[in-house]
Write an enzyme that holds these catalytic residues in place. Sequence first.
Site, PDB file in Angstrom:
ATOM      1  N   LYS A 190     -42.730  27.080 -20.757  1.00  0.00           N
ATOM      2  CA  LYS A 190     -42.781  27.871 -19.522  1.00  0.00           C
ATOM      3  C   LYS A 190     -43.449  27.060 -18.415  1.00  0.00           C
ATOM      4  O   LYS A 190     -44.642  26.771 -18.477  1.00  0.00           O
ATOM      5  CB  LYS A 190     -43.559  29.172 -19.721  1.00  0.00           C
ATOM      6  CG  LYS A 190     -43.354  30.139 -18.528  1.00  0.00           C
ATOM      7  CD  LYS A 190     -44.454  31.148 -18.380  1.00  0.00           C
ATOM      8  CE  LYS A 190     -45.626  30.656 -17.567  1.00  0.00           C
ATOM      9  NZ  LYS A 190     -45.311  30.420 -16.118  1.00  0.00           N
ATOM     10  N   GLU A 265     -55.947  22.395 -22.466  1.00  0.00           N
ATOM     11  CA  GLU A 265     -56.531  21.424 -21.538  1.00  0.00           C
ATOM     12  C   GLU A 265     -56.756  22.187 -20.260  1.00  0.00           C
ATOM     13  O   GLU A 265     -55.811  22.585 -19.584  1.00  0.00           O
ATOM     14  CB  GLU A 265     -55.594  20.226 -21.347  1.00  0.00           C
ATOM     15  CG  GLU A 265     -56.275  19.044 -20.665  1.00  0.00           C
ATOM     16  CD  GLU A 265     -56.090  19.057 -19.168  1.00  0.00           C
ATOM     17  OE1 GLU A 265     -57.046  19.438 -18.464  1.00  0.00           O
ATOM     18  OE2 GLU A 265     -54.999  18.690 -18.706  1.00  0.00           O
ATOM     19  N   GLU A 399     -64.907  24.695  -9.793  1.00  0.00           N
ATOM     20  CA  GLU A 399     -63.782  23.801  -9.561  1.00  0.00           C
ATOM     21  C   GLU A 399     -63.014  24.257  -8.321  1.00  0.00           C
ATOM     22  O   GLU A 399     -62.572  25.402  -8.243  1.00  0.00           O
ATOM     23  CB  GLU A 399     -62.856  23.801 -10.781  1.00  0.00           C
ATOM     24  CG  GLU A 399     -61.686  22.844 -10.662  1.00  0.00           C
ATOM     25  CD  GLU A 399     -60.827  22.807 -11.908  1.00  0.00           C
ATOM     26  OE1 GLU A 399     -60.349  21.722 -12.266  1.00  0.00           O
ATOM     27  OE2 GLU A 399     -60.642  23.875 -12.533  1.00  0.00           O
TER      28      GLU A 399
END
Length: 499
Positions: A190, A265, A399
């Site tokens: 996907k 990840e 982040e």
Amino acid sequence: MADLKVDLTAPNGKKITLPTGLFINNEFVKSSSGTKITSINPTNEQEICSVEAASAEDIDKAVAAARAALNHESWRDISATERGALMFKLADLIEQESDILATIETWDNGKPFADSQGDVGEVISTIRYYGGYADKIHGETIPTTSQKFVYTLKQPIGVCGQIIPWNYPLSMAAWKLGPALACGNTVVLKPAEQTPLSILYFASVVVKAGFPAGVVNITNGYGKEAGHALASHLDVDKIAFTGSTATGKQIMKTASINMKNITLETGGKSPLLVFEDADIEQAAKWAHIGIMSNQGQICTATSRILVQDTIYDKFVNEFREAVKTTSKVGDPFAEGTFQGPQVTKAQYDRILSFVESGKSEGATLTAGGIPCPLNGKGFFIEPTIFTKVKNNMKIYREEVFGPFVVIVPFKTEGEAIAMANDTTYGLGAAVFSQNLELSHRVAARIEAGMVWINSSNDSDIRVPFGGVKQSGIGRELGEAGLAAYTQTKAIHVNIGQKL
């Protein structure tokens, strides 16, 4: 189906016939729900085209196709050498179509065309690298007693769900498809809904390469529906995901329904440490690459620069000069452009919100932090530098995922290590020093899956890639990447012992 394609002319003048359907069982098909994803060019904010978006029902169909292919002799029984040959053929065909794939990537994502060409080159190398491994994956014999022995088999995990991000669509697809196919698995992949186009063209190349139907299925769709359906599917044996830490946690929770094998990840807030004996000019240039390349949209981006106080002012000046002279922001198809637009309006707005947060918390906006549209359009932001940043500030801890960096001083080696490790993330880190003993000592103590000494954001298909803490689970690339797609079966043989 004849209507599931569109003829397009890219901004660089290249003519492209793009598939727009879901790729299931080697065919492009319509979504069962009729839902579409509209792709927007981030350079001028104009619509490129719409493609089919998978529903949960479509995920069911893709998983069923992958399961059937896994058990079919056309894939199950071919030799590992033949499997590798298919992968080499796929790489050759991608090489022939490299300009078209790079064009689509830049058009859809906004990254400079030269960077997209580099990404496609990495795709080719990754597929070839793992194609070479296909017939070198094997078990071992283990002697036990004189009347017994054991051997092991390395077998595919099964049907693998793979969810890739929008910052490196083709590269991340190759990182996952390469080892999965080399090990004999089948895949339902996907893509991110923000960048759905290049992987559909890639799918058409899979057919040309001769892969059996159902081995590779590509289901563009929205995360909340298609991604959730894939992660929760009871007939999916593994989930591999690259994306944000928040989404990774949700994927992990959802995948627990049948205890799927997982590889994650996720996010990062990587530190770059500059010690007083470093080559400051080189450190500044590498620091610029480490945070500003790919529009700052890199999970390993060295977004926290920690500089020894004795050289702090000098480094800040060198870094600002490196950004000023190198970070040309503009049309991603124009020669010399270093930084294109952010991928979407949502990402653009997110970065600008961090600029406001930094200013409101008392940090100093030293450079950039403002929109710089091209002819009044596009999601462009000037490279952003904050100084006088404290470790409790949002811009230091969270982040940002954009061309946005904070530069903070430290006094001692011990303080530098403590500051580097003061984060929930642990993906990458960089150390700049001409003292090799110090460099290796610090690298060993930093809590990260990867450390670069006197460089930043190096990556190589032969080298394991991944993080610790909340930056992920498992490794991709290199020989280590194969472990994520194989399971070991032990077979005990009785050759004489009687009860």
